[in-house]
Design a protein around this motif. Structure first.
Motif, PDB file in Angstrom:
ATOM      1  N   ALA A  23       0.837  -1.215   0.000  1.00 40.04           N
ATOM      2  CA  ALA A  23       0.000   0.000   0.000  1.00 40.04           C
ATOM      3  C   ALA A  23       0.864   1.255   0.000  1.00 40.04           C
ATOM      4  O   ALA A  23       0.524   2.258  -0.644  1.00 40.04           O
ATOM      5  N   LEU A  24       1.995   1.185   0.702  1.00 29.82           N
ATOM      6  CA  LEU A  24       2.916   2.327   0.771  1.00 29.82           C
ATOM      7  C   LEU A  24       3.502   2.636  -0.603  1.00 29.82           C
ATOM      8  O   LEU A  24       3.571   3.796  -1.023  1.00 29.82           O
ATOM      9  N   LEU A  26       2.200   1.688  -3.506  1.00 24.50           N
ATOM     10  CA  LEU A  26       1.102   2.056  -4.409  1.00 24.50           C
ATOM     11  C   LEU A  26       0.660   3.510  -4.180  1.00 24.50           C
ATOM     12  O   LEU A  26       0.483   4.272  -5.128  1.00 24.50           O
ATOM     13  N   ALA A  27       0.513   3.878  -2.893  1.00 28.58           N
ATOM     14  CA  ALA A  27       0.033   5.236  -2.572  1.00 28.58           C
ATOM     15  C   ALA A  27       1.001   6.288  -3.094  1.00 28.58           C
ATOM     16  O   ALA A  27       0.600   7.327  -3.607  1.00 28.58           O
ATOM     17  N   PHE A  28       2.294   6.007  -2.955  1.00 35.49           N
ATOM     18  CA  PHE A  28       3.300   7.009  -3.335  1.00 35.49           C
ATOM     19  C   PHE A  28       3.909   6.719  -4.707  1.00 35.49           C
ATOM     20  O   PHE A  28       4.969   7.254  -5.031  1.00 35.49           O
ATOM     21  N   TRP A  29       3.249   5.878  -5.489  1.00 33.36           N
ATOM     22  CA  TRP A  29       3.803   5.469  -6.778  1.00 33.36           C
ATOM     23  C   TRP A  29       4.185   6.646  -7.692  1.00 33.36           C
ATOM     24  O   TRP A  29       5.281   6.661  -8.256  1.00 33.36           O
ATOM     25  N   PRO A  30       3.304   7.665  -7.858  1.00 37.04           N
ATOM     26  CA  PRO A  30       3.694   8.784  -8.735  1.00 37.04           C
ATOM     27  C   PRO A  30       4.994   9.444  -8.278  1.00 37.04           C
ATOM     28  O   PRO A  30       5.825   9.828  -9.104  1.00 37.04           O
ATOM     29  N   THR A  85      -0.008  12.108   4.363  1.00 35.93           N
ATOM     30  CA  THR A  85      -0.801  11.791   3.168  1.00 35.93           C
ATOM     31  C   THR A  85      -1.503  13.047   2.626  1.00 35.93           C
ATOM     32  O   THR A  85      -1.610  13.229   1.419  1.00 35.93           O
ATOM     33  N   TYR A  88       1.061  15.096   0.909  1.00 35.49           N
ATOM     34  CA  TYR A  88       1.385  14.415  -0.352  1.00 35.49           C
ATOM     35  C   TYR A  88       0.335  14.715  -1.429  1.00 35.49           C
ATOM     36  O   TYR A  88       0.665  15.064  -2.564  1.00 35.49           O
ATOM     37  N   LEU A  89      -0.932  14.596  -1.043  1.00 38.05           N
ATOM     38  CA  LEU A  89      -1.997  14.841  -2.031  1.00 38.05           C
ATOM     39  C   LEU A  89      -1.993  16.300  -2.495  1.00 38.05           C
ATOM     40  O   LEU A  89      -2.178  16.581  -3.680  1.00 38.05           O
ATOM     41  N   LEU A  92       0.881  16.713  -4.934  1.00 37.75           N
ATOM     42  CA  LEU A  92       0.552  16.173  -6.267  1.00 37.75           C
ATOM     43  C   LEU A  92      -0.312  17.164  -7.041  1.00 37.75           C
ATOM     44  O   LEU A  92      -0.088  17.421  -8.223  1.00 37.75           O
TER      45      LEU A  92
END
Lengths: 286, 217
Positions: A23-24, A26-30, A85, A88-89, A92
């Motif tokens: 999940a870590l 995937l969440a921060f993939w970009p 999070t 982070y969002l 982005l």
């Protein structure tokens, strides 16, 4: 019966830890994708590739200290993870990648605190701190900070070349030799290898020295070592061009030459570490 | 690991999966390429004659990550202005332009009178710019530059970044540019150079805005 239960619990723990890890990522993939893009395209930050494996290795070395006592989870970790999070969002959305990279590390700190507590966070402090070195310094800031050092390198090199009776005229980072002008580096660039050598000094100091002040000294030494090897690099380029008519600034020879120069930098740092290690031992013996 | 840790791991995984869901939602993405090249949009400026165009080499275009550019020279009376615009369609490239303070020094120019100014535009608005004088041997140039974020200008890259963040959050704006003007200063005073440059900017900026907006000039 108890052994079977323990085995089953371990299996569940492992799966849960893997799920969080997945999940870590995937969440921060970009952000990871953007980081890998910069590491692979920039000579200044290609050391980023070794940071995560190095941090994992350091964690592995501390596994006994981490698991010696049961974890004491702290609720303080939850707001840190949630804050990370949200940051982070926002990053982005706003396109502020540096903030997105920092949010990865903040989320990791929060996660360790939330599940493992303060003691485990302390045990993981250095590997987490090391992750900061995988983050590329924004290019304009990096260039602005290191460009004066590159100019200094060009000045010292031109002075040395003149001492060797080779006619040279310098315009900033551009050296003019009879019949040939070349940019020792892109005229607008900063000093190469600074971040890689600082990171290397940090790792080397942490792994092989005990005194924190000597570790700091080795870390800082990355800067003068970078300056010294860059002078050698540019000087070798000029001499090869002048005496052998060999252009070391392009082609395959440039890559091998660059690797050789980096090897020299590593050797210099290692030599310095050897000197510092002697002080380290005497201090420990005293 | 006890049941408490397990519950927390599950909660952590859920928070992160939710973050992944939001982070992977499609965004506006890049602005499509413009219908007209920048150089042709800027070919006609009110009162100024285009006298030259310098093509950049492929490795320079790649190094500066340019999506479009214009490297043009104009004349009016005794004034000669060289214009460079590096244009970027996506916000990811906002840090791509090289800073003149670094590049001019790197190419051997001595910098003096480095500062900021505000140029008055035809519509009464003020354009924040950075100014400096660059000297190398007998060559002396008066330089003006700024960093564009959509339809807003900033005299430095940090201000540009902040403006682009705002533009992106409020309007989905992605475009940015770096604009540099140079004028051979010779023996002229800084004030004279500044006046000539301000005249040029008054003619240039409205046309430049039409390109940003995607309208024909």
């Amino acid at each position: 019966m108890q052994a079977e239960e323990r085995h089953e619990n371990r299996r569940i723990d492992l799966w849960l830890a893997l799920a969080v890890l997945f999940a870590l990522v995937l969440a921060f993939w970009p952000a990871w994708k953007s980081l890998v893009g910069i590491w692979s395209s920039s000579e200044d930050f290609s050391h980023g590739f070794i940071i995560v494996p190095a941090a994992l290795y350091l964690l592995w070395r501390r596994r006994e200290a981490v698991t010696r006592r049961p974890p004491r989870p702290s609720w303080m970790g939850l707001p840190v993870v949630l804050g990370a999070t949200l940051v982070y969002l926002f990053a982005l959305l706003a396109g502020v990648w540096t903030l997105a990279y920092l949010a990865i590390i903040l989320a990791l700190i929060g996660a360790v605190l939330f599940v493992g507590g303060w003691r485990i966070l302390r045990e993981c402090a250095f590997p987490l701190f090391l992750l900061l070195f995988m983050i590329p310094v924004p290019s304009q800031i990096y260039t602005y900070l290191t460009a004066p050092l590159q100019l200094f390198v060009s000045q010292v090199t031109a002075g040395t070349v003149k001492l060797l009776q080779i006619p040279v005229y310098r315009e900033g980072n551009i050296l003019h030799l009879p019949g040939h002008s070349f940019q020792v580096i892109q005229a607008c660039s900063g000093l190469r290898s600074v971040m890689s050598l600082l990171t290397l000094g940090l790792l080397l100091g942490y792994l092989t020295l005990r005194s924190n002040s000597l570790r700091t000294l080795l870390f800082i030494a990355g800067l003068p070592v970078a300056i010294a090897v860059n002078v050698v690099r540019v000087l070798a380029m000029v001499l090869a061009l002048h005496y052998l008519d060999l252009d070391l600034t392009a082609g395959e020879v440039h890559t091998w030459f660059g690797l050789g120069i980096f090897g020299l930098a590593v050797a210099l740092l290692y030599l310095l570490r050897g000197v510092l290690a002697k002080w380290d031992r005497s201090a420990a013996a005293g | 690991m006890g049941p408490l840790c397990r519950r927390r791991l599950i909660l952590l995984a859920l928070i992160l999966m939710l973050t992944a869901f939001v982070a992977h939602r499609p965004t506006a993405g890049e602005v499509p390429a413009k219908p007209f090249p920048l150089a042709s949009t800027l070919a006609r400026l009110d009162g100024w004659h285009l006298i030259g165009q310098t093509p950049l080499e492929a490795n320079v275009i790649e190094g500066l990550q340019l999506d479009d550019y214009a490297f043009l020279s104009y004349a009016r009376g005794g004034d000669l202005v060289s214009l460079y615009v590096g244009y970027y369609f996506s916000a990811d490239k906002v840090g791509a332009p090289h800073h003149p303070l670094v590049c001019f020094s790197g190419q051997g120019w001595e910098l003096s009178d480095v500062g900021h100014a505000k140029f008055r535009l035809r519509d009464g608005r003020q354009l924040p710019v950075a100014v400096m004088t660059a000297s190398r041997d007998v060559d002396r140039q008066y330089i003006v530059y700024w960093f564009q974020a959509e339809e807003e200008a900033a005299s430095g890259p940090f201000g540009q970044k902040l403006r682009l963040i705002r533009q992106r959050l409020l309007h989905g704006g992605e475009q940015s540019a770096f604009v540099r003007l140079s004028l051979p200063a010779g023996e002229r005073s800084e004030e004279e150079c500044r006046r000539a440059m301000e005249e040029f900017v008054r003619a240039f900026y409205p046309t430049f805005l039409t390109y940003i907006q995607g309208r024909p000039a």
